[in-house]
Motif scaffolding. Sequence first.
Motif, short mmCIF file in Angstrom:
data_model
loop_
_atom_site.label_atom_id
_atom_site.label_comp_id
_atom_site.label_asym_id
_atom_site.label_seq_id
_atom_site.Cartn_x
_atom_site.Cartn_y
_atom_site.Cartn_z
N LEU A 168 0.82 -1.21 0.00
CA LEU A 168 0.00 0.00 0.00
C LEU A 168 0.86 1.26 0.00
O LEU A 168 0.56 2.22 -0.72
CB LEU A 168 -0.93 -0.01 1.22
CG LEU A 168 -2.00 -1.10 1.24
CD1 LEU A 168 -2.80 -1.03 2.54
CD2 LEU A 168 -2.94 -0.96 0.05
N VAL A 169 1.94 1.24 0.80
CA VAL A 169 2.82 2.41 0.82
C VAL A 169 3.49 2.60 -0.53
O VAL A 169 3.61 3.72 -1.04
CB VAL A 169 3.86 2.25 1.95
CG1 VAL A 169 4.92 3.35 1.84
CG2 VAL A 169 3.18 2.30 3.30
N THR A 170 3.92 1.50 -1.13
CA THR A 170 4.55 1.58 -2.45
C THR A 170 3.58 2.13 -3.49
O THR A 170 3.94 2.96 -4.33
CB THR A 170 5.07 0.20 -2.88
OG1 THR A 170 5.95 -0.31 -1.87
CG2 THR A 170 5.81 0.29 -4.20
N VAL A 171 2.34 1.65 -3.46
CA VAL A 171 1.32 2.13 -4.40
C VAL A 171 1.08 3.62 -4.21
O VAL A 171 1.00 4.40 -5.18
CB VAL A 171 0.02 1.34 -4.23
CG1 VAL A 171 -1.12 1.98 -5.02
CG2 VAL A 171 0.20 -0.10 -4.70
N ALA A 172 0.95 4.06 -2.95
CA ALA A 172 0.67 5.47 -2.68
C ALA A 172 1.81 6.36 -3.15
O ALA A 172 1.60 7.39 -3.80
CB ALA A 172 0.42 5.67 -1.18
N MET A 173 3.04 5.97 -2.84
CA MET A 173 4.19 6.78 -3.26
C MET A 173 4.32 6.82 -4.77
O MET A 173 4.58 7.88 -5.35
CB MET A 173 5.47 6.22 -2.62
CG MET A 173 5.56 6.40 -1.12
SD MET A 173 7.08 5.72 -0.44
CE MET A 173 8.30 6.68 -1.33
N THR A 174 4.13 5.68 -5.41
CA THR A 174 4.21 5.65 -6.88
C THR A 174 3.14 6.53 -7.50
O THR A 174 3.41 7.28 -8.45
CB THR A 174 4.07 4.21 -7.38
OG1 THR A 174 5.08 3.39 -6.78
CG2 THR A 174 4.21 4.14 -8.89
#
Length: 445
Positions: A168-174
């Motif tokens: 989820l963090v990776t998706v949000a940052m991307t």
Amino acid sequence: MIGNVFKYLETLTADTPRNVQYIEGAVATALVMLALTAGWYLSKYIGPKLRHLWEVRAGYESELAGRRIRDMTRRATTFILCGIFLAFYPWHLIAQVVFALTIAITVGLFANDLIRGVRMPDWLGTLIGLALFISIGSGLVGGIEPITQAMDKVGFSLGTRRISLLWLVTVAMTAVILLAVARVLMKLVTYVIGNSELDGAQKVLGQKLATVAILAGAFVLGLDILGIDLTALAVFSGAFGLAIGFGMQKTIGNLIAGIILLMDRSIKPGDVIAVGDSFGWVNKIGVRAVSVLTREGKEHLIPNEDLMTREVENWSYSNPNVRISIPVGVSYNTDMDQAIDLMKQACVDVPRVLSHPKPVVWMLEFGDNSVNFEIRCWIKDPQSGVGNFKAAILKRVWDLFKEHGVEIPFPQRDVHIKSLPQGGTVTLEAAPPPSADGAESTTTD
């Protein structure tokens, strides 16, 4: 050459590797200072040029934007040089930490300036900057794996996909970073198309298509970065299509109608149109509605579908020239040739009247109280107002008529008293039409 120096130092201090680490740390610190100095000089000399280029290409002038461009130039130079230094030689731990902290800080600050520079929330820029600082700094010194493992444990499995806190963090940052980059590209493309030689409709159409293409490209790129297979979305395609069919029918219909209006150029920004009770010029063709600005300053938002299905009166569809008809009445005692010449002169004296086609004055009818004429003249700027133009013509006609003694009659009623009995009622009867000389008369029996 630097590599040979370190190899020589390692041979001299083979029994004291800690000294080598200290020496490497000092050299890394010196290289970081060199990178910071180079970044400062480049930002000082190249930053103003990049700012000017941004203002020219994006049409956005701001002292804050200029400072952010300067800071982003300095930080980009610093972390690029530090990355080159880090990859040049197999540094030990102390030097790696020095380079890692510098790169992590500069990348985090660069992302923060980029996100705030495209007018996204400040807290979002701070959050993304901190996340990049932690991930890059830990990754460069080999300490990111414990953090990622802990974040990956918080989650659940959905089929073959692991939905975890790390994902989820990776998706949000991307998503945030790609959206920021997409907004910068959209700003540049919109300004370039807006300053091209295309007409208004083609500019709006090109800007909308470019926006859709940039957003679609960012979406596909984001899926590729996250490792999501596009075929995995096939499961949701049926439900998504059904949702569009029922829930977004009007929205999609208005979007397609707006694109069709721009493609066939039946309605363009700047056109003067009348739709029902709405009359004004087209200010903007949006995704959902067309903005029509009236002379009163009111902005009517008309759905795009209505312009496709309803009757629309476009005053400037193929030709911006519009003919205006203004009725004028004069007295029966007037020299008609003189009145016609004065009305033509009034048209000549108003600057907005076109000389070709020439204004004409037609005698329409013999009215009850006046001889009725109609002034017919052409203008090419109906968006500047029609009512104020008629007022200017009539005011000039009034001045010329008053100067040359031409009478503008008004309805008159004569009262003929047939009898006035003592103590009785008065019987009134409408008098016959006025005499030829137009004089008012009152007769009493």
